[in-house]
Write a protein that holds these residues in place. Structure first.
Motif, mmCIF file in Angstrom:
data_model
loop_
_atom_site.group_PDB
_atom_site.id
_atom_site.type_symbol
_atom_site.label_atom_id
_atom_site.label_comp_id
_atom_site.label_asym_id
_atom_site.label_seq_id
_atom_site.Cartn_x
_atom_site.Cartn_y
_atom_site.Cartn_z
ATOM 1 N N PHE A 200 0.809 -1.213 0.000
ATOM 2 C CA PHE A 200 0.000 0.000 0.000
ATOM 3 C C PHE A 200 0.849 1.272 0.000
ATOM 4 N N ALA A 201 1.960 1.267 0.711
ATOM 5 C CA ALA A 201 2.776 2.468 0.787
ATOM 6 C C ALA A 201 3.246 2.915 -0.600
ATOM 7 N N THR A 202 3.778 1.988 -1.387
ATOM 8 C CA THR A 202 4.250 2.349 -2.724
ATOM 9 C C THR A 202 3.091 2.652 -3.651
ATOM 10 N N ARG A 203 1.964 1.997 -3.446
ATOM 11 C CA ARG A 203 0.781 2.240 -4.284
ATOM 12 C C ARG A 203 0.294 3.679 -4.116
ATOM 13 N N TYR A 204 0.251 4.162 -2.876
ATOM 14 C CA TYR A 204 -0.144 5.552 -2.656
ATOM 15 C C TYR A 204 0.915 6.504 -3.208
ATOM 16 N N LEU A 205 2.161 6.144 -3.088
ATOM 17 C CA LEU A 205 3.235 6.980 -3.643
ATOM 18 C C LEU A 205 3.104 7.099 -5.155
ATOM 19 N N VAL A 206 2.902 5.969 -5.847
ATOM 20 C CA VAL A 206 2.722 6.005 -7.304
ATOM 21 C C VAL A 206 1.553 6.908 -7.665
ATOM 22 N N ASN A 207 0.454 6.757 -6.955
ATOM 23 C CA ASN A 207 -0.724 7.586 -7.232
ATOM 24 C C ASN A 207 -0.413 9.067 -7.086
ATOM 25 N N ASP A 208 0.184 9.433 -5.962
ATOM 26 C CA ASP A 208 0.423 10.847 -5.697
ATOM 27 C C ASP A 208 1.392 11.452 -6.696
ATOM 28 N N VAL A 209 2.431 10.711 -7.045
ATOM 29 C CA VAL A 209 3.401 11.205 -8.020
ATOM 30 C C VAL A 209 2.727 11.418 -9.376
ATOM 31 N N CYS A 210 1.871 10.480 -9.776
ATOM 32 C CA CYS A 210 1.169 10.631 -11.052
ATOM 33 C C CYS A 210 0.292 11.879 -11.070
ATOM 34 N N VAL A 211 -0.434 12.116 -9.985
ATOM 35 C CA VAL A 211 -1.287 13.299 -9.919
ATOM 36 C C VAL A 211 -0.437 14.563 -9.929
ATOM 37 N N LEU A 212 0.628 14.589 -9.132
ATOM 38 C CA LEU A 212 1.463 15.781 -9.033
ATOM 39 C C LEU A 212 2.167 16.103 -10.347
ATOM 40 N N LEU A 213 2.516 15.063 -11.107
ATOM 41 C CA LEU A 213 3.207 15.276 -12.383
ATOM 42 C C LEU A 213 2.256 15.302 -13.577
ATOM 43 N N GLY A 214 0.978 15.030 -13.328
ATOM 44 C CA GLY A 214 0.004 15.036 -14.418
ATOM 45 C C GLY A 214 0.169 13.876 -15.377
ATOM 46 N N LYS A 215 0.467 12.687 -14.848
ATOM 47 C CA LYS A 215 0.687 11.508 -15.690
ATOM 48 C C LYS A 215 -0.347 10.430 -15.380
ATOM 49 N N PRO A 216 -0.793 9.685 -16.401
ATOM 50 C CA PRO A 216 -1.744 8.597 -16.156
ATOM 51 C C PRO A 216 -1.115 7.490 -15.329
ATOM 52 N N ASN A 217 -1.935 6.878 -14.493
ATOM 53 C CA ASN A 217 -1.525 5.784 -13.626
ATOM 54 C C ASN A 217 -2.350 4.555 -14.000
ATOM 55 N N CYS A 218 -1.713 3.591 -14.685
ATOM 56 C CA CYS A 218 -2.388 2.342 -15.028
ATOM 57 C C CYS A 218 -2.239 1.398 -13.838
ATOM 58 N N TYR A 219 -3.305 1.237 -13.110
ATOM 59 C CA TYR A 219 -3.292 0.551 -11.814
ATOM 60 C C TYR A 219 -3.730 -0.902 -11.946
ATOM 61 N N GLY A 220 -3.083 -1.768 -11.180
ATOM 62 C CA GLY A 220 -3.524 -3.144 -11.065
ATOM 63 C C GLY A 220 -3.134 -3.688 -9.701
ATOM 64 N N SER A 221 -3.897 -4.612 -9.193
ATOM 65 C CA SER A 221 -3.539 -5.287 -7.937
ATOM 66 C C SER A 221 -4.098 -6.700 -7.975
ATOM 67 N N ILE A 222 -3.463 -7.586 -7.211
ATOM 68 C CA ILE A 222 -3.843 -8.995 -7.200
ATOM 69 C C ILE A 222 -3.781 -9.527 -5.768
ATOM 70 N N PHE A 223 -4.636 -10.507 -5.494
ATOM 71 C CA PHE A 223 -4.607 -11.172 -4.192
ATOM 72 C C PHE A 223 -5.373 -12.477 -4.297
ATOM 73 N N ARG A 224 -4.663 -13.559 -4.025
ATOM 74 C CA ARG A 224 -5.261 -14.897 -4.068
ATOM 75 C C ARG A 224 -5.864 -15.171 -5.449
ATOM 76 N N PHE A 225 -7.181 -15.114 -5.589
ATOM 77 C CA PHE A 225 -7.819 -15.373 -6.879
ATOM 78 C C PHE A 225 -8.505 -14.123 -7.435
ATOM 79 N N GLU A 226 -8.227 -12.970 -6.850
ATOM 80 C CA GLU A 226 -8.938 -11.751 -7.225
ATOM 81 C C GLU A 226 -7.977 -10.691 -7.742
ATOM 82 N N GLY A 227 -8.463 -9.908 -8.692
ATOM 83 C CA GLY A 227 -7.652 -8.834 -9.251
ATOM 84 C C GLY A 227 -8.476 -7.582 -9.491
#
Length: 381
Positions: free
Chosen positions: A135-162
Protein backbone atom coordinates in the motif's frame (compact mmCIF):
# COMPACT_ATOMS: atom_id res chain seq x y z
CA UNK A 1 5.92 12.20 -26.05
CA UNK A 2 9.02 12.33 -28.19
CA UNK A 3 9.04 13.70 -31.69
CA UNK A 4 7.75 11.30 -34.34
CA UNK A 5 10.18 9.15 -36.28
CA UNK A 6 9.63 6.85 -39.23
CA UNK A 7 9.54 3.09 -38.98
CA UNK A 8 12.50 1.22 -40.37
CA UNK A 9 12.11 -1.93 -42.47
CA UNK A 10 12.67 -4.30 -39.54
CA UNK A 11 9.96 -2.54 -37.55
CA UNK A 12 7.51 -2.77 -40.45
CA UNK A 13 8.00 -6.55 -40.49
CA UNK A 14 7.95 -6.91 -36.70
CA UNK A 15 4.75 -4.90 -36.18
CA UNK A 16 2.93 -6.06 -39.32
CA UNK A 17 -0.14 -7.25 -37.39
CA UNK A 18 -0.42 -3.83 -35.79
CA UNK A 19 -0.02 -2.00 -39.07
CA UNK A 20 -3.01 -3.83 -40.54
CA UNK A 21 -5.25 -2.64 -37.71
CA UNK A 22 -7.00 0.57 -38.81
CA UNK A 23 -6.96 1.78 -35.18
CA UNK A 24 -3.16 1.49 -35.11
CA UNK A 25 -1.59 1.62 -38.57
CA UNK A 26 1.77 3.22 -39.28
CA UNK A 27 0.92 6.43 -37.44
CA UNK A 28 -0.12 4.53 -34.35
CA UNK A 29 2.99 2.38 -34.40
CA UNK A 30 5.10 5.51 -34.57
CA UNK A 31 3.24 6.78 -31.51
CA UNK A 32 4.14 3.59 -29.69
CA UNK A 33 7.75 3.90 -30.78
CA UNK A 34 7.87 7.49 -29.54
CA UNK A 35 6.24 6.73 -26.19
CA UNK A 36 7.86 6.10 -22.83
CA UNK A 37 6.39 4.06 -19.96
CA UNK A 38 7.68 3.60 -16.42
CA UNK A 39 6.85 0.26 -14.78
CA UNK A 40 7.14 0.34 -10.99
CA UNK A 41 7.92 -3.22 -9.98
CA UNK A 42 9.21 -6.12 -12.07
CA UNK A 43 7.27 -8.80 -10.24
CA UNK A 44 4.01 -10.55 -10.97
CA UNK A 45 2.32 -7.57 -12.64
CA UNK A 46 5.42 -5.92 -14.02
CA UNK A 47 6.45 -9.10 -15.84
CA UNK A 48 3.59 -9.31 -18.38
CA UNK A 49 3.34 -5.53 -18.61
CA UNK A 50 7.01 -5.21 -19.56
CA UNK A 51 7.04 -8.08 -22.04
CA UNK A 52 3.86 -7.08 -23.85
CA UNK A 53 4.73 -3.40 -24.06
CA UNK A 54 8.14 -4.34 -25.42
CA UNK A 55 6.57 -6.70 -27.96
CA UNK A 56 4.12 -3.96 -28.96
CA UNK A 57 6.99 -1.62 -29.76
CA UNK A 58 6.80 0.98 -26.99
CA UNK A 59 10.08 2.73 -27.64
CA UNK A 60 11.31 3.34 -24.10
CA UNK A 61 10.59 1.36 -20.97
CA UNK A 62 11.77 2.25 -17.48
CA UNK A 63 11.75 -0.49 -14.86
CA UNK A 64 12.06 0.16 -11.13
CA UNK A 65 12.85 -2.50 -8.56
CA UNK A 66 15.38 -2.89 -5.75
CA UNK A 67 14.77 -6.57 -5.10
CA UNK A 68 16.54 -9.74 -6.17
CA UNK A 69 14.99 -12.77 -7.80
CA UNK A 70 13.94 -15.55 -5.41
CA UNK A 71 12.66 -19.05 -6.16
CA UNK A 72 9.26 -18.11 -4.76
CA UNK A 73 8.96 -15.47 -7.51
CA UNK A 74 9.15 -17.92 -10.38
CA UNK A 75 5.59 -19.26 -10.03
CA UNK A 76 4.20 -15.98 -11.41
CA UNK A 77 7.01 -13.58 -12.35
CA UNK A 78 7.53 -14.90 -15.86
CA UNK A 79 10.11 -12.30 -16.82
CA UNK A 80 12.62 -14.12 -14.60
CA UNK A 81 13.95 -17.67 -14.89
CA UNK A 82 15.62 -20.23 -12.65
CA UNK A 83 19.08 -19.07 -13.66
CA UNK A 84 18.20 -15.54 -12.50
CA UNK A 85 17.72 -16.45 -8.84
CA UNK A 86 19.89 -14.14 -6.75
CA UNK A 87 20.28 -11.54 -9.48
CA UNK A 88 18.87 -8.00 -9.34
CA UNK A 89 15.38 -8.08 -10.81
CA UNK A 90 15.98 -5.08 -13.06
CA UNK A 91 18.95 -6.81 -14.69
CA UNK A 92 17.03 -10.02 -15.26
CA UNK A 93 13.98 -8.12 -16.53
CA UNK A 94 16.02 -5.92 -18.86
CA UNK A 95 17.62 -8.96 -20.49
CA UNK A 96 14.22 -10.60 -21.01
CA UNK A 97 12.82 -7.41 -22.51
CA UNK A 98 15.73 -7.12 -24.93
CA UNK A 99 15.30 -10.73 -25.98
CA UNK A 100 11.68 -9.99 -26.83
CA UNK A 101 12.50 -6.76 -28.65
CA UNK A 102 16.07 -5.44 -28.95
CA UNK A 103 14.73 -2.24 -30.52
CA UNK A 104 13.31 -1.06 -27.19
CA UNK A 105 15.34 1.22 -24.91
CA UNK A 106 15.33 -0.13 -21.36
CA UNK A 107 16.17 2.14 -18.43
CA UNK A 108 17.11 0.23 -15.28
CA UNK A 109 16.36 1.86 -11.92
CA UNK A 110 17.87 -0.55 -9.40
CA UNK A 111 16.54 1.25 -6.33
CA UNK A 112 13.50 1.38 -4.13
CA UNK A 113 10.80 3.71 -5.44
CA UNK A 114 10.58 6.22 -2.58
CA UNK A 115 9.49 9.72 -1.69
CA UNK A 116 13.08 10.84 -2.19
CA UNK A 117 13.43 9.71 -5.81
CA UNK A 118 9.95 9.04 -7.24
CA UNK A 119 9.44 12.49 -8.77
CA UNK A 120 12.88 12.40 -10.39
CA UNK A 121 12.49 8.89 -11.77
CA UNK A 122 8.97 9.49 -13.10
CA UNK A 123 9.46 12.91 -14.63
CA UNK A 124 10.61 11.83 -18.11
CA UNK A 125 7.97 9.17 -18.79
CA UNK A 126 4.57 9.57 -20.42
CA UNK A 127 2.70 6.89 -18.47
CA UNK A 128 3.31 5.19 -15.11
CA UNK A 129 2.22 1.59 -14.51
CA UNK A 130 1.67 0.46 -10.94
CA UNK A 131 3.08 -3.03 -10.52
CA UNK A 132 3.58 -2.71 -6.78
CA UNK A 133 2.60 -5.15 -4.04
CA UNK A 134 2.19 -2.90 -1.00
CA UNK A 135 0.00 0.00 0.00
CA UNK A 136 2.78 2.47 0.79
CA UNK A 137 4.25 2.35 -2.72
CA UNK A 138 0.78 2.24 -4.28
CA UNK A 139 -0.14 5.55 -2.66
CA UNK A 140 3.23 6.98 -3.64
CA UNK A 141 2.72 6.01 -7.30
CA UNK A 142 -0.72 7.59 -7.23
CA UNK A 143 0.42 10.85 -5.70
CA UNK A 144 3.40 11.21 -8.02
CA UNK A 145 1.17 10.63 -11.05
CA UNK A 146 -1.29 13.30 -9.92
CA UNK A 147 1.46 15.78 -9.03
CA UNK A 148 3.21 15.28 -12.38
CA UNK A 149 0.00 15.04 -14.42
CA UNK A 150 0.69 11.51 -15.69
CA UNK A 151 -1.74 8.60 -16.16
CA UNK A 152 -1.52 5.78 -13.63
CA UNK A 153 -2.39 2.34 -15.03
CA UNK A 154 -3.29 0.55 -11.81
CA UNK A 155 -3.52 -3.14 -11.06
CA UNK A 156 -3.54 -5.29 -7.94
CA UNK A 157 -3.84 -8.99 -7.20
CA UNK A 158 -4.61 -11.17 -4.19
CA UNK A 159 -5.26 -14.90 -4.07
CA UNK A 160 -7.82 -15.37 -6.88
CA UNK A 161 -8.94 -11.75 -7.23
CA UNK A 162 -7.65 -8.83 -9.25
CA UNK A 163 -8.40 -5.18 -9.88
CA UNK A 164 -7.53 -2.78 -12.69
CA UNK A 165 -8.25 0.86 -13.46
CA UNK A 166 -6.71 4.03 -14.82
CA UNK A 167 -6.21 6.93 -12.44
CA UNK A 168 -5.01 10.47 -12.84
CA UNK A 169 -6.60 11.43 -16.16
CA UNK A 170 -7.97 14.99 -16.40
CA UNK A 171 -11.32 15.14 -14.61
CA UNK A 172 -11.04 11.54 -13.52
CA UNK A 173 -10.48 10.04 -10.08
CA UNK A 174 -7.19 9.02 -8.51
CA UNK A 175 -6.47 6.02 -6.28
CA UNK A 176 -7.15 8.10 -3.17
CA UNK A 177 -10.64 8.91 -4.43
CA UNK A 178 -11.33 5.17 -4.32
CA UNK A 179 -9.34 4.38 -1.17
CA UNK A 180 -8.89 7.57 0.89
CA UNK A 181 -7.10 5.71 3.68
CA UNK A 182 -5.08 2.51 3.76
CA UNK A 183 -6.31 -0.46 5.79
CA UNK A 184 -4.88 -0.90 9.25
CA UNK A 185 -1.48 -2.61 9.19
CA UNK A 186 -1.83 -6.39 8.95
CA UNK A 187 -5.57 -6.31 8.22
CA UNK A 188 -5.02 -7.42 4.61
CA UNK A 189 -2.21 -9.96 4.16
CA UNK A 190 0.13 -9.45 1.24
CA UNK A 191 0.70 -12.08 -1.44
CA UNK A 192 3.53 -13.62 0.56
CA UNK A 193 1.15 -14.22 3.48
CA UNK A 194 -2.09 -14.88 1.62
CA UNK A 195 -0.84 -16.42 -1.62
CA UNK A 196 -1.78 -15.68 -5.22
CA UNK A 197 -2.73 -17.81 -8.21
CA UNK A 198 0.31 -17.68 -10.49
CA UNK A 199 -1.72 -16.98 -13.64
CA UNK A 200 -3.67 -14.08 -12.11
CA UNK A 201 -1.00 -11.36 -12.53
CA UNK A 202 -0.74 -12.35 -16.17
CA UNK A 203 -4.41 -11.52 -16.66
CA UNK A 204 -4.33 -8.25 -14.71
CA UNK A 205 -0.94 -7.21 -16.08
CA UNK A 206 -2.09 -7.58 -19.67
CA UNK A 207 -5.12 -5.44 -18.82
CA UNK A 208 -2.75 -2.75 -17.56
CA UNK A 209 -0.61 -3.01 -20.70
CA UNK A 210 -3.74 -2.78 -22.85
CA UNK A 211 -4.84 0.40 -21.08
CA UNK A 212 -1.39 1.93 -21.57
CA UNK A 213 -1.39 1.16 -25.29
CA UNK A 214 -4.89 2.61 -25.69
CA UNK A 215 -3.77 5.80 -23.96
CA UNK A 216 -0.71 6.09 -26.19
CA UNK A 217 -2.76 5.54 -29.34
CA UNK A 218 -5.71 7.65 -28.18
CA UNK A 219 -8.22 4.92 -29.02
CA UNK A 220 -11.07 3.19 -27.25
CA UNK A 221 -12.49 3.92 -23.81
CA UNK A 222 -10.12 3.80 -20.89
CA UNK A 223 -10.87 2.41 -17.44
CA UNK A 224 -10.76 5.89 -15.96
CA UNK A 225 -13.77 6.24 -13.68
CA UNK A 226 -14.25 2.48 -13.65
CA UNK A 227 -12.78 -0.20 -11.39
CA UNK A 228 -12.63 -3.60 -13.07
CA UNK A 229 -12.89 -6.50 -10.60
CA UNK A 230 -11.93 -10.06 -11.48
CA UNK A 231 -12.86 -13.21 -9.58
CA UNK A 232 -10.75 -15.89 -11.26
CA UNK A 233 -12.36 -18.75 -9.32
CA UNK A 234 -15.75 -17.91 -10.78
CA UNK A 235 -14.18 -16.32 -13.90
CA UNK A 236 -16.43 -13.31 -13.54
CA UNK A 237 -15.71 -9.66 -14.20
CA UNK A 238 -17.57 -6.86 -12.45
CA UNK A 239 -17.28 -3.12 -12.87
CA UNK A 240 -17.73 -0.37 -10.30
CA UNK A 241 -18.07 3.31 -11.03
CA UNK A 242 -15.44 5.52 -9.39
CA UNK A 243 -15.88 9.28 -9.26
CA UNK A 244 -13.38 12.01 -8.54
CA UNK A 245 -13.65 13.24 -4.96
CA UNK A 246 -13.62 17.06 -4.83
CA UNK A 247 -12.25 16.74 -1.29
CA UNK A 248 -9.42 14.40 -2.25
CA UNK A 249 -6.19 15.63 -0.62
CA UNK A 250 -4.22 15.08 -3.85
CA UNK A 251 -6.50 15.61 -6.87
CA UNK A 252 -9.33 17.53 -5.17
CA UNK A 253 -10.32 21.15 -5.55
CA UNK A 254 -8.12 22.23 -2.65
CA UNK A 255 -5.31 19.68 -2.42
CA UNK A 256 -3.33 19.49 0.79
CA UNK A 257 -0.68 17.07 -0.50
CA UNK A 258 1.59 18.91 -2.89
CA UNK A 259 4.69 16.74 -2.62
CA UNK A 260 5.41 13.09 -1.74
CA UNK A 261 4.96 12.31 1.96
CA UNK A 262 6.21 9.61 4.33
CA UNK A 263 4.13 6.73 3.01
CA UNK A 264 5.39 4.15 5.50
CA UNK A 265 4.15 6.39 8.28
CA UNK A 266 0.88 7.08 6.42
CA UNK A 267 0.22 3.36 5.97
CA UNK A 268 1.62 2.34 9.35
CA UNK A 269 4.10 0.05 7.62
CA UNK A 270 6.57 -1.53 10.02
CA UNK A 271 10.19 -0.92 9.06
CA UNK A 272 12.09 -3.97 7.88
CA UNK A 273 13.83 -5.87 10.67
CA UNK A 274 12.02 -3.89 13.36
CA UNK A 275 9.61 -5.15 15.99
CA UNK A 276 6.28 -6.46 14.71
CA UNK A 277 4.76 -6.33 18.19
CA UNK A 278 5.89 -4.96 21.58
CA UNK A 279 6.50 -8.55 22.70
CA UNK A 280 8.82 -9.77 19.95
CA UNK A 281 11.61 -12.25 20.45
CA UNK A 282 14.31 -13.04 17.92
CA UNK A 283 14.79 -16.51 16.41
CA UNK A 284 18.12 -16.78 18.24
CA UNK A 285 16.35 -16.34 21.59
CA UNK A 286 13.79 -19.02 20.77
CA UNK A 287 16.61 -21.38 19.78
CA UNK A 288 18.36 -20.69 23.09
CA UNK A 289 15.21 -21.57 25.00
CA UNK A 290 14.69 -24.77 23.00
CA UNK A 291 18.32 -25.81 23.41
CA UNK A 292 18.08 -25.16 27.15
CA UNK A 293 14.94 -27.33 27.30
CA UNK A 294 13.00 -24.51 28.93
CA UNK A 295 9.30 -25.33 29.32
CA UNK A 296 7.27 -23.40 26.73
CA UNK A 297 4.52 -23.70 24.16
CA UNK A 298 5.24 -22.95 20.51
CA UNK A 299 1.95 -21.86 18.99
CA UNK A 300 1.62 -21.88 15.19
CA UNK A 301 -1.27 -19.71 13.97
CA UNK A 302 -0.97 -20.49 10.26
CA UNK A 303 -3.37 -22.66 8.28
CA UNK A 304 -3.13 -26.45 8.08
CA UNK A 305 -1.86 -26.42 4.49
CA UNK A 306 0.97 -24.10 5.54
CA UNK A 307 1.80 -26.26 8.54
CA UNK A 308 2.09 -29.21 6.19
CA UNK A 309 4.76 -27.36 4.16
CA UNK A 310 7.00 -26.77 7.16
CA UNK A 311 6.66 -26.38 10.91
CA UNK A 312 8.57 -26.15 14.17
CA UNK A 313 6.64 -28.96 15.79
CA UNK A 314 4.40 -26.58 17.70
CA UNK A 315 0.69 -26.57 18.47
CA UNK A 316 -1.38 -25.57 15.45
CA UNK A 317 -4.34 -23.28 16.09
CA UNK A 318 -5.12 -21.09 13.03
CA UNK A 319 -5.55 -17.43 13.86
CA UNK A 320 -9.21 -17.37 12.82
CA UNK A 321 -9.93 -20.22 15.28
CA UNK A 322 -7.86 -18.87 18.17
CA UNK A 323 -10.59 -16.79 19.90
CA UNK A 324 -12.65 -19.93 20.52
CA UNK A 325 -9.73 -22.26 21.33
CA UNK A 326 -7.73 -20.37 23.96
CA UNK A 327 -8.83 -22.98 26.50
CA UNK A 328 -6.51 -25.48 24.82
CA UNK A 329 -3.45 -23.47 25.90
CA UNK A 330 -1.63 -23.88 29.23
CA UNK A 331 -1.58 -20.48 30.91
CA UNK A 332 1.22 -21.56 33.24
CA UNK A 333 3.73 -21.93 30.39
CA UNK A 334 5.39 -19.20 28.33
CA UNK A 335 3.95 -19.11 24.81
CA UNK A 336 5.90 -18.20 21.68
CA UNK A 337 3.60 -17.55 18.73
CA UNK A 338 4.68 -17.69 15.12
CA UNK A 339 3.24 -17.57 11.63
CA UNK A 340 4.96 -17.30 8.26
CA UNK A 341 6.39 -13.79 8.56
CA UNK A 342 5.27 -12.41 11.91
CA UNK A 343 2.16 -10.37 11.14
CA UNK A 344 -0.56 -12.89 11.97
CA UNK A 345 1.31 -14.00 15.06
CA UNK A 346 1.54 -10.39 16.26
CA UNK A 347 -2.26 -10.25 16.12
CA UNK A 348 -2.46 -13.54 17.98
CA UNK A 349 -0.18 -12.25 20.74
CA UNK A 350 -2.39 -9.21 21.21
CA UNK A 351 -5.49 -11.41 21.26
CA UNK A 352 -4.02 -13.73 23.90
CA UNK A 353 -2.84 -10.86 26.09
CA UNK A 354 -6.28 -9.30 25.88
CA UNK A 355 -7.64 -12.68 27.01
CA UNK A 356 -5.46 -12.62 30.13
CA UNK A 357 -2.36 -14.53 29.01
CA UNK A 358 0.67 -12.74 30.45
CA UNK A 359 3.76 -14.55 29.15
CA UNK A 360 3.24 -14.48 25.38
CA UNK A 361 5.86 -13.58 22.76
CA UNK A 362 5.88 -13.12 18.99
CA UNK A 363 8.60 -14.72 16.85
CA UNK A 364 9.86 -11.78 14.82
CA UNK A 365 9.91 -12.60 11.11
CA UNK A 366 8.07 -15.87 11.60
CA UNK A 367 9.15 -19.28 10.41
CA UNK A 368 10.72 -17.78 7.28
CA UNK A 369 13.18 -15.84 9.39
CA UNK A 370 13.81 -18.93 11.51
CA UNK A 371 14.76 -20.76 8.32
CA UNK A 372 17.10 -18.01 7.19
CA UNK A 373 18.83 -17.44 10.53
CA UNK A 374 18.62 -20.72 12.43
CA UNK A 375 17.75 -23.80 10.38
CA UNK A 376 18.07 -23.71 6.60
CA UNK A 377 16.53 -27.19 6.33
CA UNK A 378 13.15 -25.64 7.14
CA UNK A 379 11.64 -24.77 3.73
CA UNK A 380 10.57 -21.21 2.97
CA UNK A 381 7.53 -20.53 0.86
Amino acid sequence: MAEKTLLVREETARYARHLTLPEVGADGQVKLKSASVLIVGTGGLGSPVSLYLAAAGVGRLGIVDFDRVEYSNLQRQIIHGSDDVGRPKVQSAAESIRRVNPLVQVDQHDEAFSSANAMRISADYDIIIDGTDNFATRYLVNDVCVLLGKPNCYGSIFRFEGQASVFGLPGGPCYRCLYPKPPDPGMIPNCAEGGVLGILPGIVGTLQATEAIKLILGIGESLSGRLLLLDALEMKFRELKVSRDPKCPVCGDQPTITAPIDYDQFCGTPKQDTAQSPWDIEPSELKRRIDAAEPLTILDVRQQHEYDICNLGGTLIPLDELPTRTGELDRSLPIVVHCKMGLRSAKAVQLLRDAGFTDVSNLNGGINRWSKQIDATVPTY
